[in-house]
Design a protein around this motif. Structure first.
Motif, short mmCIF file in Angstrom:
data_model
loop_
_atom_site.label_atom_id
_atom_site.label_comp_id
_atom_site.label_asym_id
_atom_site.label_seq_id
_atom_site.Cartn_x
_atom_site.Cartn_y
_atom_site.Cartn_z
N ASP A 1 44.44 17.41 -3.67
CA ASP A 1 44.13 16.52 -4.78
C ASP A 1 45.02 16.80 -5.98
O ASP A 1 45.54 15.88 -6.62
N GLN A 2 45.23 18.08 -6.28
CA GLN A 2 46.09 18.45 -7.40
C GLN A 2 47.55 18.07 -7.14
O GLN A 2 48.26 17.61 -8.04
N HIS A 3 47.99 18.29 -5.92
CA HIS A 3 49.36 17.92 -5.58
C HIS A 3 49.60 16.43 -5.83
O HIS A 3 50.61 16.05 -6.44
N GLU A 4 48.69 15.61 -5.36
CA GLU A 4 48.86 14.17 -5.52
C GLU A 4 48.75 13.76 -6.98
O GLU A 4 49.50 12.89 -7.44
N LEU A 5 47.84 14.39 -7.71
CA LEU A 5 47.64 14.06 -9.11
C LEU A 5 48.91 14.33 -9.93
O LEU A 5 49.40 13.45 -10.64
N TRP A 6 49.47 15.51 -9.79
CA TRP A 6 50.60 15.89 -10.62
C TRP A 6 51.91 15.29 -10.11
O TRP A 6 52.81 14.98 -10.90
N ASP A 7 52.03 15.14 -8.80
CA ASP A 7 53.22 14.48 -8.28
C ASP A 7 53.30 13.03 -8.75
O ASP A 7 54.35 12.54 -9.15
N SER A 8 52.16 12.36 -8.72
CA SER A 8 52.11 10.98 -9.21
C SER A 8 52.45 10.93 -10.70
O SER A 8 53.20 10.05 -11.14
N ALA A 9 51.94 11.88 -11.46
CA ALA A 9 52.22 11.91 -12.90
C ALA A 9 53.70 12.16 -13.16
O ALA A 9 54.29 11.57 -14.07
N PHE A 10 54.32 13.03 -12.35
CA PHE A 10 55.75 13.33 -12.51
C PHE A 10 56.59 12.08 -12.27
O PHE A 10 57.47 11.73 -13.07
N HIS A 11 56.31 11.41 -11.16
CA HIS A 11 57.10 10.22 -10.84
C HIS A 11 56.84 9.10 -11.84
O HIS A 11 57.76 8.34 -12.19
N ARG A 12 55.61 9.02 -12.33
CA ARG A 12 55.33 7.98 -13.33
C ARG A 12 56.03 8.29 -14.65
O ARG A 12 56.46 7.38 -15.36
N ALA A 13 56.14 9.55 -14.98
CA ALA A 13 56.84 9.92 -16.21
C ALA A 13 58.31 9.50 -16.15
O ALA A 13 58.89 9.08 -17.16
N ILE A 14 58.90 9.61 -14.97
CA ILE A 14 60.28 9.13 -14.79
C ILE A 14 60.32 7.62 -14.97
O ILE A 14 61.19 7.08 -15.64
N ALA A 15 59.34 6.94 -14.36
CA ALA A 15 59.29 5.48 -14.48
C ALA A 15 59.11 5.06 -15.93
O ALA A 15 59.72 4.08 -16.39
#
Length: 235
Positions: A136-150
């Motif tokens: 759950d944490q992996h998906e949460l922060w990975d999604s946040a990282f990619h969204r920050a790039i977007a």
């Protein structure tokens, strides 16, 4: 010529005139069959025959339960977000990401502010410290990282597209595949990819940032394909 043929021809002529009036509002359905038969003083059979001609000509299109519309063909309907996981699959999601996210990384390298770069650095570090078992944490922060790039790319439309794709990617029905695709070696590789992405964005290297994103997504795609094949072997 029988009365039916006359009625059909009359209905066709009147429908053509009606279509001319509706060409500026193609999103609005034409009146229903009952209203048209009363307006044109023709039977329903004659009206439907006239509609068949217009549909064959490509002047109208009909959608069950929605009505009859003016236009050469039914426009492509946008997929409803809530139903996307049932209409798509993870490999389609990865194809969409491969088309979108390298471009976002390229733009981020050109436009990211210092604050946005600092955020990417913090998100990267947070991901590095997450245990393998905490999916759950992996998906949460990975999604946040990619969204920050977007978000750093500075294009609101592309950000909206990213959000739509990411919402589909995180569908709970595919969680078991995402977990299966996650291994310690792969996570180490992804950490390296994330480091490269932040470095290229911070150094204002758009081509390198796009290439790093593409390499990262291709690795994710390969991992998911292997997880899907493993599942198929078990069934």
């Amino acid at each position: 010529m029988g009365d039916s043929a006359v009625s059909s021809s009359s209905a066709l002529e009147k429908l053509r005139q009606l279509i001319l009036q509706h060409e500026k509002t193609p999103e609005v359905a034409l009146p229903g069959e009952r209203e048209l038969t009363e307006r044109f003083c023709v039977g329903r059979r004659a009206l439907r025959r006239a509609l068949d001609v217009l549909e064959e000509e490509g002047r109208i299109w009909r959608k069950q339960g929605k009505g009859t519309f003016v236009g050469p063909a039914a426009p492509v309907q946008p997929l409803i977000l809530q139903g996307l996981p049932q209409q798509s699959n993870l490999l389609e999601v990865m194809e969409a990401r491969l088309q979108l996210e390298p471009g976002l990384a390229r733009l981020a390298a050109l436009r990211a502010t210092r604050e946005q770069i600092a955020l990417l650095q913090r998100l990267k570090e947070r991901m590095h410290d997450i245990s393998l078992s905490d999916g759950d944490q992996h998906e949460l922060w990975d999604s946040a990282f990619h969204r920050a790039i977007a978000e750093a790319a500075g294009n609101r439309l592309m950000l909206s597209l990213f959000d739509a794709i990411d919402a589909v990617r995180r569908d709970p029905g595919w969680q078991h595949l995402r977990i299966r695709a996650r291994t310690p070696a792969r996570l180490d590789n992804y950490d390296n990819h994330h480091h490269q992405l932040v470095t290229h964005i911070a150094r204002r290297e758009p081509a390198a940032a796009a290439a790093a994103m593409r390499e990262h997504l291709l690795a994710l795609q390969q991992a998911l394909m292997e997880a899907i094949h493993q599942q198929e072997d078990l069934t």
